[in-house]
Design a protein around this motif. Structure first.
Motif, PDB file in Angstrom:
ATOM      1  N   LYS A   1       0.872  -1.182   0.021  1.00  0.00           N
ATOM      2  CA  LYS A   1      -0.015  -0.103   0.019  1.00  0.00           C
ATOM      3  C   LYS A   1       0.703   1.283  -0.083  1.00  0.00           C
ATOM      4  CE  LYS A   1      -2.815   0.479   3.771  1.00  0.00           C
ATOM      5  NZ  LYS A   1      -4.124   0.723   4.656  1.00  0.00           N
TER       6      LYS A   1
ATOM      7  N   ASN B   1       0.387   5.072   1.253  1.00  0.00           N
ATOM      8  CA  ASN B   1      -0.319   6.016   2.237  1.00  0.00           C
ATOM      9  C   ASN B   1       0.314   7.341   1.757  1.00  0.00           C
ATOM     10  OD1 ASN B   1      -2.138   4.188   3.190  1.00  0.00           O
ATOM     11  ND2 ASN B   1      -1.020   4.010   5.245  1.00  0.00           N
TER      12      ASN B   1
ATOM     13  N   LYS C   1      -1.060  10.534   2.992  1.00  0.00           N
ATOM     14  CA  LYS C   1      -0.950  11.499   3.972  1.00  0.00           C
ATOM     15  C   LYS C   1      -0.650  12.989   3.706  1.00  0.00           C
ATOM     16  CE  LYS C   1      -1.353   9.911   8.557  1.00  0.00           C
ATOM     17  NZ  LYS C   1      -2.628  10.162   9.082  1.00  0.00           N
TER      18      LYS C   1
ATOM     19  N   PHE D   1      -6.163   7.792  10.889  1.00  0.00           N
ATOM     20  CA  PHE D   1      -6.271   6.654  10.924  1.00  0.00           C
ATOM     21  C   PHE D   1      -6.655   6.219  12.028  1.00  0.00           C
ATOM     22  CE2 PHE D   1      -4.946   4.344   7.092  1.00  0.00           C
ATOM     23  CZ  PHE D   1      -4.370   5.545   6.292  1.00  0.00           C
TER      24      PHE D   1
ATOM     25  N   HIS E   1      -6.633   0.711  15.644  1.00  0.00           N
ATOM     26  CA  HIS E   1      -7.224  -0.256  15.080  1.00  0.00           C
ATOM     27  C   HIS E   1      -5.783  -1.237  14.830  1.00  0.00           C
ATOM     28  CE1 HIS E   1      -4.846   1.509  11.529  1.00  0.00           C
ATOM     29  NE2 HIS E   1      -4.742   0.467  11.003  1.00  0.00           N
TER      30      HIS E   1
ATOM     31  N   ASP F   1      -4.223  -4.057  12.196  1.00  0.00           N
ATOM     32  CA  ASP F   1      -4.552  -4.557  10.790  1.00  0.00           C
ATOM     33  C   ASP F   1      -5.200  -5.803  10.919  1.00  0.00           C
ATOM     34  OD1 ASP F   1      -3.439  -2.424  10.014  1.00  0.00           O
ATOM     35  OD2 ASP F   1      -1.337  -3.305  10.112  1.00  0.00           O
TER      36      ASP F   1
ATOM     37  N   MET G   1       6.958  -0.578   7.010  1.00  0.00           N
ATOM     38  CA  MET G   1       6.430   1.004   6.439  1.00  0.00           C
ATOM     39  C   MET G   1       7.755   1.621   6.219  1.00  0.00           C
ATOM     40  SD  MET G   1       3.833   2.920   8.837  1.00  0.00           S
ATOM     41  CE  MET G   1       3.028   4.199   8.148  1.00  0.00           C
TER      42      MET G   1
ATOM     43  N   GLY H   1       1.418  13.669  11.407  1.00  0.00           N
ATOM     44  CA  GLY H   1       0.734  12.159  11.515  1.00  0.00           C
ATOM     45  C   GLY H   1       1.699  11.201  11.552  1.00  0.00           C
TER      46      GLY H   1
ATOM     47  N   LEU I   1       2.952   7.488  13.248  1.00  0.00           N
ATOM     48  CA  LEU I   1       2.114   6.521  13.925  1.00  0.00           C
ATOM     49  C   LEU I   1       2.315   6.565  15.392  1.00  0.00           C
ATOM     50  CD1 LEU I   1       0.870   4.711  11.631  1.00  0.00           C
ATOM     51  CD2 LEU I   1       2.401   2.898  12.486  1.00  0.00           C
TER      52      LEU I   1
ATOM     53  N   HIS J   1      -2.471   0.452  16.692  1.00  0.00           N
ATOM     54  CA  HIS J   1      -1.916   1.600  16.416  1.00  0.00           C
ATOM     55  C   HIS J   1      -2.876   2.489  15.792  1.00  0.00           C
ATOM     56  CE1 HIS J   1      -1.860  -0.964  12.976  1.00  0.00           C
ATOM     57  NE2 HIS J   1      -1.766   0.040  11.919  1.00  0.00           N
TER      58      HIS J   1
ATOM     59  N   SER K   1      -2.812   6.860  13.512  1.00  0.00           N
ATOM     60  CA  SER K   1      -2.091   8.261  13.315  1.00  0.00           C
ATOM     61  C   SER K   1      -2.992   9.354  13.200  1.00  0.00           C
ATOM     62  CB  SER K   1      -1.215   8.085  12.000  1.00  0.00           C
ATOM     63  OG  SER K   1      -2.125   7.782  10.969  1.00  0.00           O
TER      64      SER K   1
ATOM     65  N   ARG L   1       3.477  13.434   4.018  1.00  0.00           N
ATOM     66  CA  ARG L   1       3.998  12.293   4.984  1.00  0.00           C
ATOM     67  C   ARG L   1       3.665  10.773   4.352  1.00  0.00           C
ATOM     68  NH1 ARG L   1       1.754   8.538   9.240  1.00  0.00           N
ATOM     69  NH2 ARG L   1       1.874   7.471   7.000  1.00  0.00           N
TER      70      ARG L   1
ATOM     71  N   SER M   1       4.119   6.974   2.826  1.00  0.00           N
ATOM     72  CA  SER M   1       4.872   5.821   3.239  1.00  0.00           C
ATOM     73  C   SER M   1       4.297   4.735   2.101  1.00  0.00           C
ATOM     74  CB  SER M   1       4.444   5.488   4.709  1.00  0.00           C
ATOM     75  OG  SER M   1       3.193   5.264   4.926  1.00  0.00           O
TER      76      SER M   1
ATOM     77  N   LEU N   1       4.133   0.495   2.267  1.00  0.00           N
ATOM     78  CA  LEU N   1       3.650  -0.397   3.220  1.00  0.00           C
ATOM     79  C   LEU N   1       3.931  -1.703   2.595  1.00  0.00           C
ATOM     80  CD1 LEU N   1       2.345   1.958   4.668  1.00  0.00           C
ATOM     81  CD2 LEU N   1       1.240   0.352   5.811  1.00  0.00           C
TER      82      LEU N   1
HETATM   83  O1  LIG Z   1      -0.282   5.611   7.417  1.00  0.00           O
HETATM   84  C1  LIG Z   1      -0.695   5.578   8.549  1.00  0.00           C
HETATM   85  O2  LIG Z   1      -0.638   6.759   9.272  1.00  0.00           O
HETATM   86  C2  LIG Z   1      -1.505   4.520   9.087  1.00  0.00           C
HETATM   87  C3  LIG Z   1      -1.270   3.329   8.363  1.00  0.00           C
HETATM   88  C4  LIG Z   1      -2.066   2.065   8.816  1.00  0.00           C
HETATM   89  O3  LIG Z   1      -2.274   1.848   9.806  1.00  0.00           O
HETATM   90  C5  LIG Z   1      -2.783   1.385   7.915  1.00  0.00           C
HETATM   91  O4  LIG Z   1      -2.529   2.046   6.369  1.00  0.00           O
HETATM   92  O5  LIG Z   1      -3.506   0.581   8.309  1.00  0.00           O
END
Ligand SMILES: O=C(O)CCC(=O)C(=O)O
Length: 268
Positions: A126, A128, A130, A138, A141, A143, A162, A173, A175, A228, A230, A239, A241, A243
């Motif tokens: 993924k 992300n 942000k 987020f 939660h 995963d 990540m 933002g 984590l 976790h 964010s 920001r 990332s 994953l």
């Molecule tokens: O990028 C984030 O801040 C959260 C990532 C995350 O928890 C997710 O993608 O499930």
């Protein structure tokens, strides 16, 4: 590359025990920039296809809009005007430089310690985004519940690397992670929330949460049971990332598994 002294096997084991591993500046500045450029090129291509009307649209019970095209799902920020993309998943198949990270020893060596097996396979990936000013929260939660709906009990063996494409700070933002939360197993979920996937923070102790700030090029690894969240990105700095979610080799990838919401009734 072997693990350096900061990331020695002892330190790594301690980090695995607490539920997350932070490898500061694992990737160099030039390669991190190249990954960011690849991410933007993928995004431009995919959103171009969406604009041309080539995507299949789904709207989640919580109002989030998703569009499928080129084997990826575009998840839009719910509130951003003009529209902004929250995430693309899966995504590494869309750029060789992103795909190459699956076989990068700097990532796979510590990841094998987390998953506890010799041969790693892919589960999903993924991006992300942000984005500055519009990247949204987020909520708390794990995963795991989402993955459990697809993979069943095998979801326990999935963990995420990540890769931070930008500097991460509390105000853009970062984590927040609850150390040791993975050891308690699936956390109670918020039954009033429409997706049924979020942690009920009123019934889960999140007071010990730590905020993970890190420079671009750092990699954070954690298993799917870690609690976790964010916050939103209210700064002028993106920001982004990438994953990569690994699992033991030989198992089906997330994209090949149906989502079976009824499995949520197995979980607290
Ligand atoms: O990028 C984030 O801040 C959260 C990532 C995350 O928890 C997710 O993608 O499930």
């Amino acid at each position: 590359m072997s693990l350096n002294s900061r990331n020695s096997p002892d330190l790594l084991d301690k980090q695995v025990e607490r539920g997350f591993v932070l490898l500061p500046r694992l990737l160099g500045a030039a390669e991190t920039t190249a990954l960011g450029e690849a991410a933007e090129a993928v995004l431009a291509r995919v959103t171009g296809e969406v604009r041309d009307g080539r995507a299949d649209v789904t709207v989640w019970p919580d109002g989030h809009r998703l569009e499928k095209v080129d084997g990826t799902t575009v998840h839009w920020e719910p509130e951003a005007r003009p529209p902004a993309v929250r995430s693309l998943s899966p995504v590494t198949h869309l750029a060789p430089v992103l795909d190459a990270l699956w076989d990068d020893d700097r990532i796979t060596t510590p990841m094998r310690r987390i998953i506890g097996g010799d041969e790693l396979g892919r589960f999903t990936s993924k991006l992300n985004f942000k984005r500055a000013g519009v990247g949204s929260e987020f909520c708390w939660h794990q995963d795991y519940p989402y993955w459990y709906c697809c993979a069943g009990p095998a979801a326990r063996d999935v963990a995420t690397a990540m890769v931070f494409l930008d500097d991460v700070t509390a105000d853009n933002g970062a984590l927040q992670i609850v150390p040791g939360s993975h050891r308690a197993g699936p956390a109670p979920r918020d039954r009033a929330e429409p997706t049924g996937l979020l942690v009920d923070a009123a019934r889960t102790d999140v007071r010990g949460a730590v905020t993970v700030e890190a420079p671009a090029g750092s990699v954070l690894m954690f298993p799917g049971l870690v609690v976790h969240r964010s916050g939103p990105n209210r700064t002028g700095r993106d920001r982004r990332s990438l994953l990569l979610c690994f699992q033991p080799a030989g198992r089906p990838e997330l994209a090949d598994l149906p989502y079976r919401a009824e499995r949520l009734s197995d979980l607290p």
